[in-house]
Scaffold this active site. Structure first.
Site, short mmCIF file in Angstrom:
data_model
loop_
_atom_site.label_atom_id
_atom_site.label_comp_id
_atom_site.label_asym_id
_atom_site.label_seq_id
_atom_site.Cartn_x
_atom_site.Cartn_y
_atom_site.Cartn_z
CE LYS A 140 -2.08 -10.15 -3.85
NZ LYS A 140 -3.45 -10.04 -3.45
CG HIS A 171 -1.91 -1.02 1.35
ND1 HIS A 171 -1.84 -2.04 2.26
CD2 HIS A 171 -3.06 -1.20 0.66
CE1 HIS A 171 -2.91 -2.81 2.12
NE2 HIS A 171 -3.65 -2.33 1.17
N GLY A 179 -3.38 -1.22 -7.46
CA GLY A 179 -2.29 -2.19 -7.63
C GLY A 179 -2.63 -3.24 -8.68
CD GLN A 186 -9.88 -3.92 -6.79
OE1 GLN A 186 -10.61 -4.53 -6.05
NE2 GLN A 186 -8.83 -3.25 -6.34
O1 PAF Z 1 -8.41 -3.31 -3.51
C1 PAF Z 1 -8.98 -2.91 -2.47
O2 PAF Z 1 -8.38 -2.73 -1.41
C2 PAF Z 1 -10.48 -2.67 -2.52
O3 PAF Z 1 -11.11 -3.55 -3.39
C3 PAF Z 1 -10.84 -1.22 -2.86
C4 PAF Z 1 -10.37 -0.85 -4.25
C5 PAF Z 1 -10.22 -0.27 -1.83
C6 PAF Z 1 -12.36 -1.04 -2.82
O4 PAF Z 1 -12.89 -1.35 -1.57
#
Ligand code: PAF
Length: 279
Positions: free
Chosen positions: A146, A33, A144, A150
């Site tokens: 990762k 992060h 990311g 998404q």
């Molecule tokens: O990847 C994540 O941590 C979550 O899916 C996100 C993008 C913060 C949405 O809750």
């Protein structure tokens, strides 16, 4: 760093900012992060992070209640990274009424791989991401690689809704032994942690075979699934896809060296790990 929970306060603080760089998270922050925060800082100013464990993206059997919450430690880490605002809404702040309008990704992107094994997951993720982007109104937002699928769906959503936010992809942050950092790694026992890098090793093996001209993708996927199963894993999928649209490559794609990515999800004990590698 200002910690803000209400959408109105956030808007007051960000009024007039045209170069905001945003990193949404669910907290329990690790080096992965923090590398997103550093990348955000290269692309804009101020940097805004969010911490919100989004109930909408957890299925009934998922780990919403036990998802690690480490707010104070997270705040200290973000302060060291020079984050200007931490947006940390409560559920009541972000969802003051039931969130009935949702973002439904198209089936070909949203109902395969993660979407197949976690029904409703991407509906929940895209809904909260659109809402967070609407609250922060950033110039750029960092996600990311990762979470490759998404990231791809967010990119498509941003394009189709003509959002005024550039989506920036950050490389996956790995431990020295190759394991992709994830908040869920904390659930692994010592023995499982020692075994966990094998997922990435299998992805590397597939990538090497494909690069070396072994184009029987189905066989490579099946072999990797069998390797993991033999060591006690429960793989959901290991799948080679086209990078451009996450669809399985055709023979023509393979012949023309279409850019590919191999994606995987597998359970080790009670912990579900995901990873991917661009080929
Ligand atoms: O990847 C994540 O941590 C979550 O899916 C996100 C993008 C913060 C949405 O809750």
């Amino acid at each position: 760093m200002k910690i803000i929970s209400s959408i109105d306060d956030l808007r007051d603080h960000l009024r007039g900012q045209l170069r905001t760089a945003f990193v949404p998270t669910m907290g329990n922050l690790h080096e992965g992060h923090l590398s997103l925060m550093r990348l955000a800082r290269k692309h804009g100013d101020p940097v805004v992070a969010s911490i919100f464990v989004n109930r909408l993206q957890f299925g009934p059997n998922d780990d919403f209640e036990k998802y690690p919450r480490t707010f104070q430690a997270d705040v200290e880490k973000l302060e060291k990274e020079g984050v200007y605002i931490l947006f940390a809404p409560t559920e009541r702040d972000l969802y003051p009424e039931p969130q009935e309008f949702r973002v439904q990704p198209p089936d070909d992107l949203g109902n395969t791989m993660e979407g197949e094994f976690r029904p409703g997951f991407f509906n929940g993720v895209m809904t909260v991401v659109l809402k967070l982007l609407s609250c922060v109104q950033p110039r750029v937002a960092v996600f990311g690689k990762k979470d490759y699928q998404q990231l791809m769906i967010i990119r498509n959503m941003a394009r189709q809704f003509a959002l005024p936010t550039d989506i920036i992809a950050a490389e996956t942050y790995r431990a020295d032994d190759g394991l992709a950092l994830s908040s869920r790694n904390g659930y692994l026992s010592d023995a499982e942690r020692a075994e966990a890098p094998r997922l990435f090793q299998n992805l590397n093996q597939i990538a090497e075979e494909v690069r070396g001209g072994h184009l029987n993708i189905t066989e490579l996927e099946r072999e990797a699934m069998a390797n993991l199963t033999a060591r006690g894993w429960k793989p959901d999928y290991i799948s080679v896809r086209r990078r451009a649209n996450l669809q399985p490559p055709t023979a023509g794609d393979l012949a023309q060296a279409e850019p590919l990515v191999v994606l995987a999800a597998a359970k080790l004990g009670a912990t579900r790990l995901i990873d991917n590698l661009e080929i």
